[in-house]
Design a protein around this motif. Sequence first.
Motif, PDB file in Angstrom:
ATOM      1  N   GLY A   1       5.380   8.211  -9.874  1.00  0.00           N
ATOM      2  CA  GLY A   1       5.515   7.112  -9.312  1.00  0.00           C
ATOM      3  C   GLY A   1       4.303   6.371  -8.979  1.00  0.00           C
ATOM      4  N   THR A   2       3.449   6.200 -10.080  1.00  0.00           N
ATOM      5  CA  THR A   2       2.042   5.641  -9.922  1.00  0.00           C
ATOM      6  C   THR A   2       1.963   4.112 -10.179  1.00  0.00           C
ATOM      7  OG1 THR A   2       1.318   6.376 -11.873  1.00  0.00           O
ATOM      8  CG2 THR A   2       1.194   7.994 -10.260  1.00  0.00           C
ATOM      9  N   SER A   3       3.055   3.420 -10.420  1.00  0.00           N
ATOM     10  CA  SER A   3       2.731   1.981 -10.967  1.00  0.00           C
ATOM     11  C   SER A   3       2.578   1.297  -9.684  1.00  0.00           C
ATOM     12  CB  SER A   3       4.153   1.487 -11.672  1.00  0.00           C
ATOM     13  OG  SER A   3       5.151   1.651 -10.355  1.00  0.00           O
ATOM     14  N   SER A   4       2.852   1.594  -8.510  1.00  0.00           N
ATOM     15  CA  SER A   4       2.493   0.757  -7.294  1.00  0.00           C
ATOM     16  C   SER A   4       2.803   1.609  -6.065  1.00  0.00           C
ATOM     17  CB  SER A   4       3.382  -0.247  -7.139  1.00  0.00           C
ATOM     18  OG  SER A   4       4.938   0.106  -7.110  1.00  0.00           O
ATOM     19  N   GLY A   5       2.481   0.907  -4.873  1.00  0.00           N
ATOM     20  CA  GLY A   5       2.783   1.674  -3.489  1.00  0.00           C
ATOM     21  C   GLY A   5       1.924   2.969  -3.359  1.00  0.00           C
ATOM     22  N   ILE A   6       2.191   3.862  -2.792  1.00  0.00           N
ATOM     23  CA  ILE A   6       1.648   5.094  -2.365  1.00  0.00           C
ATOM     24  C   ILE A   6       1.103   5.921  -3.744  1.00  0.00           C
ATOM     25  CG2 ILE A   6       1.902   7.340  -1.230  1.00  0.00           C
ATOM     26  CD1 ILE A   6       3.728   6.264   0.840  1.00  0.00           C
ATOM     27  N   GLY A   7       1.785   5.985  -4.831  1.00  0.00           N
ATOM     28  CA  GLY A   7       1.337   6.587  -5.724  1.00  0.00           C
ATOM     29  C   GLY A   7       0.276   5.919  -6.535  1.00  0.00           C
ATOM     30  N   ARG A   8       0.166   4.723  -6.581  1.00  0.00           N
ATOM     31  CA  ARG A   8      -0.981   4.044  -7.231  1.00  0.00           C
ATOM     32  C   ARG A   8      -2.055   4.081  -6.370  1.00  0.00           C
ATOM     33  NH1 ARG A   8      -2.219   0.015 -11.289  1.00  0.00           N
ATOM     34  NH2 ARG A   8      -4.251  -0.541 -10.853  1.00  0.00           N
TER      35      ARG A   8
ATOM     36  N   LEU B   1       4.675   7.392 -14.974  1.00  0.00           N
ATOM     37  CA  LEU B   1       5.185   6.249 -14.472  1.00  0.00           C
ATOM     38  C   LEU B   1       6.046   5.785 -15.833  1.00  0.00           C
ATOM     39  CD1 LEU B   1       2.973   3.199 -14.398  1.00  0.00           C
ATOM     40  CD2 LEU B   1       2.280   5.308 -15.687  1.00  0.00           C
ATOM     41  N   ARG B   2       7.112   4.930 -15.609  1.00  0.00           N
ATOM     42  CA  ARG B   2       7.652   4.434 -16.480  1.00  0.00           C
ATOM     43  C   ARG B   2       7.240   3.465 -17.663  1.00  0.00           C
ATOM     44  NH1 ARG B   2      13.408   2.683 -13.751  1.00  0.00           N
ATOM     45  NH2 ARG B   2      11.682   1.916 -12.462  1.00  0.00           N
ATOM     46  N   GLN B   3       6.475   2.704 -17.196  1.00  0.00           N
ATOM     47  CA  GLN B   3       5.818   1.547 -17.825  1.00  0.00           C
ATOM     48  C   GLN B   3       4.206   2.103 -17.867  1.00  0.00           C
ATOM     49  OE1 GLN B   3       7.391  -1.861 -15.618  1.00  0.00           O
ATOM     50  NE2 GLN B   3       8.519  -2.373 -17.555  1.00  0.00           N
ATOM     51  N   THR B   4       3.684   2.737 -18.883  1.00  0.00           N
ATOM     52  CA  THR B   4       2.497   3.202 -18.755  1.00  0.00           C
ATOM     53  C   THR B   4       1.440   2.221 -18.949  1.00  0.00           C
ATOM     54  OG1 THR B   4       2.664   3.587 -21.445  1.00  0.00           O
ATOM     55  CG2 THR B   4       3.279   5.318 -19.835  1.00  0.00           C
TER      56      THR B   4
ATOM     57  N   LEU C   1       7.424   9.146 -17.711  1.00  0.00           N
ATOM     58  CA  LEU C   1       8.292   9.912 -16.870  1.00  0.00           C
ATOM     59  C   LEU C   1       9.405   9.376 -16.439  1.00  0.00           C
ATOM     60  CD1 LEU C   1       7.532  13.145 -14.769  1.00  0.00           C
ATOM     61  CD2 LEU C   1       9.311  11.419 -13.836  1.00  0.00           C
ATOM     62  N   GLU C   2      10.602   9.581 -16.590  1.00  0.00           N
ATOM     63  CA  GLU C   2      11.632   9.026 -15.917  1.00  0.00           C
ATOM     64  C   GLU C   2      12.491  10.046 -15.326  1.00  0.00           C
ATOM     65  OE1 GLU C   2      14.685   7.477 -14.703  1.00  0.00           O
ATOM     66  OE2 GLU C   2      13.343   5.848 -15.832  1.00  0.00           O
TER      67      GLU C   2
END
Length: 267
Positions: free
Chosen positions: A9-16, A33-36, A55-56
């Motif tokens: 979950g690194t596309s945004s928020g805490i993960g990013r 993330l889903r949209q690399t 990753l999904e």
Amino acid sequence: MTKNWFITGTSSGIGRILTEHLLASGHTVFATLRQTEQLLELKERYPKQLHVGYLELTDTESIHNAVEAALAEMGRIDVAVSNAGLGVFGAVEELDDHVISKQIEVNLLGSIRLIKALIPVMRQQRDGGHIIQVSSEGGQIAYPGFSLYHASKWGIEGFIESTAQDVRPFNIRFTIAEPGPTGTNFGSSLLIAPALDVYQDTPVNDLRKFIDEGFGELDNVHDVAQAIIDCAVHAQPPFRLPIGKVAIQHVQDGLQKRLDAVRSAIQ
């Protein structure tokens, strides 16, 4: 000492933000993330430290492929952060079955499958590893309208309570991170069910209005990310980590109410 991190979950928020903090501190990160393509700019800045993978969480093969790719790139996984998830809001009869299934499939079953894939990897490492599950204060307390979200968070916390005991002999440590309301895109990405008129004068609709107004005061996402990083440096990291004044107070109050209810029932 720098570590090899695996984060979902690194596309945004805490993960990013967590990924950015770690890279700036010299750590190596396998970010999923889903949209690399969303991490292309960050990859250009940290070409040797950052590895990006698809990753999904609803796809078991995708989970295993990501873990295997992380091992191929980094050689080992010291810390894994299970952060990806989604939120669903609405009284249960306002939610259709597809949305109910999606909430449980992503937050609960997806997290379980990820942890299942990580355990044999860490078990075979001489010094084990550390798995951090990003839950929420909502894994210990409950708000109206978030019944399915709470089901997923209380469920993953119960799963980890048991699994942590199973794998303790292999030196695999767990931390359940429980942030409070945080300044991320959670509100804008929340799946909100269409309101039924019968719930107009209920706590569900009161909270619906509160969500529309932006959740009130929010914790700084950078502080939340740093708290997660800080817990990973300990030889014996905390099993539970409430983050932020709101979460700390709410979790304590929630536990006290449950204890009071038990004591009242047995008197």
